[in-house]
Design a protein around this motif. Structure first.
Motif, PDB file in Angstrom:
ATOM      1  N   SER A   1       0.837  -1.187   0.000  1.00  0.00           N
ATOM      2  CA  SER A   1       0.000   0.000   0.000  1.00  0.00           C
ATOM      3  C   SER A   1       0.881   1.250   0.000  1.00  0.00           C
ATOM      4  CB  SER A   1      -0.929   0.018   1.218  1.00  0.00           C
ATOM      5  OG  SER A   1      -0.180   0.157   2.413  1.00  0.00           O
TER       6      SER A   1
ATOM      7  N   ASN B   1      -4.224  -0.245  -7.741  1.00  0.00           N
ATOM      8  CA  ASN B   1      -5.527   0.219  -7.275  1.00  0.00           C
ATOM      9  C   ASN B   1      -5.436   1.715  -7.004  1.00  0.00           C
ATOM     10  OD1 ASN B   1      -6.895  -2.389  -7.179  1.00  0.00           O
ATOM     11  ND2 ASN B   1      -5.514  -2.859  -5.483  1.00  0.00           N
TER      12      ASN B   1
ATOM     13  N   ILE C   1      -9.031   2.427  -3.940  1.00  0.00           N
ATOM     14  CA  ILE C   1      -9.153   1.160  -3.228  1.00  0.00           C
ATOM     15  C   ILE C   1     -10.497   0.523  -3.576  1.00  0.00           C
ATOM     16  CG2 ILE C   1     -10.273   2.007  -1.119  1.00  0.00           C
ATOM     17  CD1 ILE C   1      -8.208   0.264   0.451  1.00  0.00           C
TER      18      ILE C   1
ATOM     19  N   TYR D   1     -11.241  -6.773  -4.774  1.00  0.00           N
ATOM     20  CA  TYR D   1      -9.774  -6.777  -4.709  1.00  0.00           C
ATOM     21  C   TYR D   1      -9.224  -8.049  -5.334  1.00  0.00           C
ATOM     22  CZ  TYR D   1      -5.044  -6.425  -2.769  1.00  0.00           C
ATOM     23  OH  TYR D   1      -3.673  -6.348  -2.631  1.00  0.00           O
TER      24      TYR D   1
ATOM     25  N   THR E   1      -1.687  -0.599  -3.909  1.00  0.00           N
ATOM     26  CA  THR E   1      -2.952   0.033  -3.568  1.00  0.00           C
ATOM     27  C   THR E   1      -2.700   1.404  -2.954  1.00  0.00           C
ATOM     28  OG1 THR E   1      -4.000  -2.120  -3.159  1.00  0.00           O
ATOM     29  CG2 THR E   1      -5.078  -0.176  -2.221  1.00  0.00           C
TER      30      THR E   1
END
Length: 278
Positions: A127, A222, A225, A232, A250
């Protein structure tokens, strides 16, 4: 093609080709019609299709048709079918609008859910915390610094997919967008370009990306999100295929905390947090 050996007469009805040719086939009599909503309505208004003896109605990829703006056409078609019939509705996801459609057109329906997906073990997950207005700047920098093959980027809306692709093109990237409301010719050009490498980056919404089959996708980003863990899994399933490894990045804003927690429960481990230096 699937019904080729059944002895049943079928026809595919869709726009972009002659209605007269389709009409000639319809006059001969058919038992199965596979149709796009808009062209089927054209035939209904013209009187070249009669649904008075319809026994089974199948609505396939309902969520995708909603995303492409076909829901009004579907409702118009349903208004032409006044008698009792069996109705089957298939959808990879059941958002609120599709759930309302189900309540409108199905009577005491039985729900069948197939399988429960888990993330591929060949994909690594990370992330990138970022403020919403800095996402595109982060994306461009990330793409510049990362060795990639083909990259699939997901956005939440059609307009955002188009805007992000345009910004990437202006920055010198070979990018295209894929949205539900695109003309079929432009949609096909984007898909073909992504498959043959003319475009190295494709920016798409979830529904528009349905059916993309490109083995060389090395990264899924992504940009927004996803709204569920199932989405996902669908997104990242485009990379890390056929024995290859892949990466799923992400972008996470301050509003995404709950979804990050859900993803970590899905992955059974904390989602790695990364930042770009400089």
């Amino acid at each position: 093609d699937l019904g080729g050996q059944t002895g049943l007469q079928g026809i595919a009805i869709y726009g972009g080709v002659s209605m007269e040719q389709q009409t000639r086939q319809l006059v001969k009599g058919v038992e199965i019609i596979a149709a796009c909503p808009g062209r089927l309505l054209d035939h209904l208004w013209k009187g070249t299709v009669d649904l008075s003896h319809l026994e089974v109605l199948v609505i396939d990829e309902a969520d995708r048709m909603f995303d492409m703006g076909f829901l009004p056409s579907i409702r118009s078609i349903l208004q032409c079918i006044l008698h009792r019939r069996q109705t089957l509705l298939f959808s990879a996801t059941i958002p609120g609008d599709i759930r309302r459609l189900v309540q409108e057109i199905l009577h005491d329906p039985v729900t069948v859910q197939i399988g429960h997906s888990v993330p591929a073990t060949t994909v690594s997950h990370a992330s990138y915390p970022v403020k919403q207005h800095l996402k595109t700047a982060l994306l461009k920098e990330l793409l510049s610094r990362t060795k990639t093959e083909s990259v699939l980027i997901f956005t939440r809306t059609k307009h955002r997919a188009e805007r992000v692709a345009q910004q990437l093109v202006r920055a010198g990237f070979r990018a295209a967008s894929l949205q539900g409301n695109m003309p079929q010719s432009k949609r096909q050009a984007a898909l073909d370009g992504f498959r043959n490498g003319s475009f190295k980056i494709l920016v798409a919404t979830d529904i528009a990306a349905r059916g993309i089959d490109v083995l060389e996708i090395s990264h899924v980003v992504n940009y927004d999100i996803p709204d569920s863990t199932d989405t996902y899994i669908h997104r990242i399933g485009r990379t890390g295929r056929v024995g290859k490894t892949g990466d799923a990045f992400t972008f996470v804003t301050g509003e995404d905390t709950a979804m990050v927690h859900s993803l970590e429960l899905l992955l059974k481990k904390p989602l790695e947090r990364r930042t770009l230096q400089g």
